[in-house]
Design a protein around this motif. Structure first.
Motif, mmCIF file in Angstrom:
data_model
loop_
_atom_site.group_PDB
_atom_site.id
_atom_site.type_symbol
_atom_site.label_atom_id
_atom_site.label_comp_id
_atom_site.label_asym_id
_atom_site.label_seq_id
_atom_site.Cartn_x
_atom_site.Cartn_y
_atom_site.Cartn_z
ATOM 1 N N ILE A 301 0.963 -1.148 0.219
ATOM 2 C CA ILE A 301 -0.606 -0.029 -0.672
ATOM 3 C C ILE A 301 0.651 1.170 -0.177
ATOM 4 C CG2 ILE A 301 -1.451 1.446 1.098
ATOM 5 C CD1 ILE A 301 -2.691 -1.074 2.249
ATOM 6 N N ARG A 331 -5.476 7.649 7.511
ATOM 7 C CA ARG A 331 -6.496 7.147 6.093
ATOM 8 C C ARG A 331 -7.028 5.572 6.419
ATOM 9 N NH1 ARG A 331 -1.463 8.599 2.645
ATOM 10 N NH2 ARG A 331 -0.981 10.776 3.465
ATOM 11 N N TRP A 333 -8.733 2.215 4.703
ATOM 12 C CA TRP A 333 -8.759 1.519 2.475
ATOM 13 C C TRP A 333 -9.041 0.125 2.644
ATOM 14 C CZ3 TRP A 333 -4.309 2.945 -0.781
ATOM 15 C CH2 TRP A 333 -2.874 4.463 0.020
ATOM 16 N N GLN A 339 -8.664 0.117 -2.888
ATOM 17 C CA GLN A 339 -7.940 1.478 -3.152
ATOM 18 C C GLN A 339 -8.215 1.510 -1.758
ATOM 19 O OE1 GLN A 339 -10.150 4.234 -5.862
ATOM 20 N NE2 GLN A 339 -11.914 2.402 -5.530
ATOM 21 N N GLU A 340 -7.434 3.785 -1.749
ATOM 22 C CA GLU A 340 -7.519 4.749 -0.364
ATOM 23 C C GLU A 340 -8.666 5.173 -0.801
ATOM 24 O OE1 GLU A 340 -6.345 8.900 0.383
ATOM 25 O OE2 GLU A 340 -5.016 7.751 0.619
ATOM 26 N N HIS A 343 -9.143 10.096 3.659
ATOM 27 C CA HIS A 343 -7.525 10.680 3.723
ATOM 28 C C HIS A 343 -8.323 11.888 4.596
ATOM 29 C CE1 HIS A 343 -3.486 12.197 3.071
ATOM 30 N NE2 HIS A 343 -3.408 12.618 3.767
#
Length: 505
Positions: A301, A331, A333, A339-340, A343
């Motif tokens: 990651i 964050r 995930w 994917q993230e 944030h």
């Protein structure tokens, strides 16, 4: 005249001679002619009536100027100017005046606007807005200042939030039903179970003490079925150990820097293959995902580099991974969407720790700024602000009851927070040095364990927060602690390169 004769002196009287009027007139004429020749001397005796009128006019002008200045100052005092510095600058801009001079503060700027408006008179005043129109922008501005600013997120975040909402509602319903059953239990039954638990805690003893690495160990955790133990160290290696004999089963290689934390993914069987079962993070910002059948990471990651990732935690569902980063953010995930999805900022300094509630609806983060925040994963809002620690927060955890939060800090104290009341309920003066980690009992929340740099870990009873047991024996500071899901084992990790497994006799 002989010397014997005395001299007699007579004082002469002063004689005043009065001249004729004709001579006096002649003297004045001559004096006037001399002044005309440029001697520079003024004969005030020759001032005429016109000269006296000119002097009176000058005095009148000065007096009028002073009166005008007094009136202007009086008018300036009566002029009402907004105390909002933004509105003052806007008014100066409308008058084509500089909105700020060097070294000028808001009070000086407001005084300058008053003087300008008093000098310009009524014509220079900005057109007054109706009362209703004035109140509306002010209320809008107040609402803008007090509300949090949001921006449109990606579609993946919307999908994740809907999924979390559906997942957490079912778990919350189950948790509340279990809490109702506990409330209906007889108080004597509850007291008996608590006494029995306290007796068992007093019997805790080291089951195994193992040298985990050639360099200090930085983290430890136990999996769901209490059969595996995962550790990490400053040597960049992560190791999987069997429980309770502490035999090395797997070494995870791949990090190039000090590893700071590790976590087991919930819901993954020990015999699963090519499936994400573990996660680790390091000082260089790398986060790696591991499987049981491979000593190399199956996925990396990226997105934190070059900032340190201090702690990480899996969502109770196992679908999401939360990371606490030293760029003052954390964050989220999504391992299914790969994917993230979030944030999140909000801390003023580095975020050091993170923990999820048992329902999976909210999470708590602790920062080096000494503050903690509780986040609603379904809306993205900060629903509680943990303010009270005097220094950095290095450990946070949720109680299984869903509303109690424990936080350990560099100020040597552990604080208990109530999410329902949104306030701190108790402060435990726990250790003689900073607290590195805190963990609740996972299957009941009847006790809390704290680890500290004073080389000890301590067990505290729930609700009364009395000390039940001190786990001592390490030669170095403790950096991590964990409790097995069945409450049979407690593991502590230390800078003396060893980890200890504590069990009931």
């Amino acid at each position: 005249m002989s010397d014997s004769e005395q001299s007699v002196y007579a004082k002469r009287t002063k004689t005043i001679h009065y001249g004729s009027l004709e001579e006096s007139d002649r003297w004045h004429v001559d004096r006037k002619d001399n002044d005309a020749d440029g001697s520079g001397r003024t004969d005030f005796s020759q001032l005429t009536t016109a000269d006296y009128m000119a002097l009176d006019e000058d005095v009148a002008k000065e007096k009028a100027a002073l009166l005008e200045e007094f009136e202007r100052r009086k008018k300036a005092r009566l002029i009402h100017v907004s105390t909002d510095d933004g509105e003052v600058k806007s008014a100066l801009r409308k008058l084509n005046e500089p909105i700020c001079y060097f070294g000028e503060g808001p009070a000086d700027r407001r005084l300058r606007l008053k003087e300008l408006l008093s000098a310009l008179g009524e014509k220079g005043l900005p057109a007054a807005k109706p009362a209703k129109e004035e109140e509306k922008p002010k209320s809008q501005q107040k609402e803008t200042n007090e509300s949090t600013w949001y921006h449109e997120g990606p579609e993946s975040l919307r999908v994740a939030r809907f999924w979390i909402a559906n997942y957490s509602l079912a778990r919350a319903k189950k948790r509340l039903e279990e809490a109702s059953e506990k409330v209906r239990q007889h108080s004597a039954t509850k007291a008996g179970r608590m006494v029995e638990l306290q007796k068992r805690i007093q019997q805790l003893a080291p089951q195994c003490s193992q040298v985990g690495d050639t360099r200090p160990i930085t983290g430890c955790t136990i999996n769901e079925d209490s059969t595996l133990l995962l550790t990490c160290s400053l040597s960049s290696l992560c190791k999987v150990w069997s429980v309770p004999d502490c035999t090395l089963k797997q070494t995870l290689r791949g990090h190039k820097c000090n590893v700071s934390d590790v976590a087991f993914r919930p819901g993954v069987a020990n015999d699963s293959k090519s499936e994400v079962a573990m996660a680790s993070c390091s000082f260089d910002g790398s986060v790696k995902l591991w499987a049981y059948d491979n000593e190399e990471s199956i996925a990396d990651i990226s997105g934190h580099v070059p900032h340190r990732v201090a702690k990480l935690a899996f969502h109770p569902s196992g679908r999401f991974l939360g990371t606490a980063c030293y760029d003052a953010s954390w964050r989220l995930w999504d391992l299914e969407q790969k994917q993230e999805v979030l944030h999140q900022e909000g801390h003023t300094k580095a975020v050091h720790c993170i923990a999820f509630q048992v329902d999976g609806s909210v999470c708590v983060t602790g920062g080096v700024d000494g503050f903690g925040r509780v986040w609603d994963l379904r809306t993205g809002r900060c629903i509680m602000f943990l303010e009270g620690h005097l220094s950095a927060i290095y450990g946070v955890d949720f109680s299984p009851n869903g509303y109690h939060i424990a936080s350990g800090s560099q100020d040597n104290s552990c604080k208990i927070w109530d999410l329902r009341r949104r306030q701190m309920v108790y402060t435990i003066p726990a250790h003689l040095n900073l607290i590195s980690d805190v963990k609740y009992q996972k299957n009941g929340g009847n006790f809390l364990v704290t680890s500290s740099y004073d080389k000890t870990a301590k067990i505290w009873s729930d609700k009364t927060w009395q000390p039940l047991k001190t786990l001592s024996g390490h030669d170095g500071r403790l950096v991590g602690v964990d409790i097995s899901h069945d409450s049979q084992y407690i593991v502590t990790a230390s800078y003396d390169r060893t980890f200890k497994l504590w069990a009931w006799d």
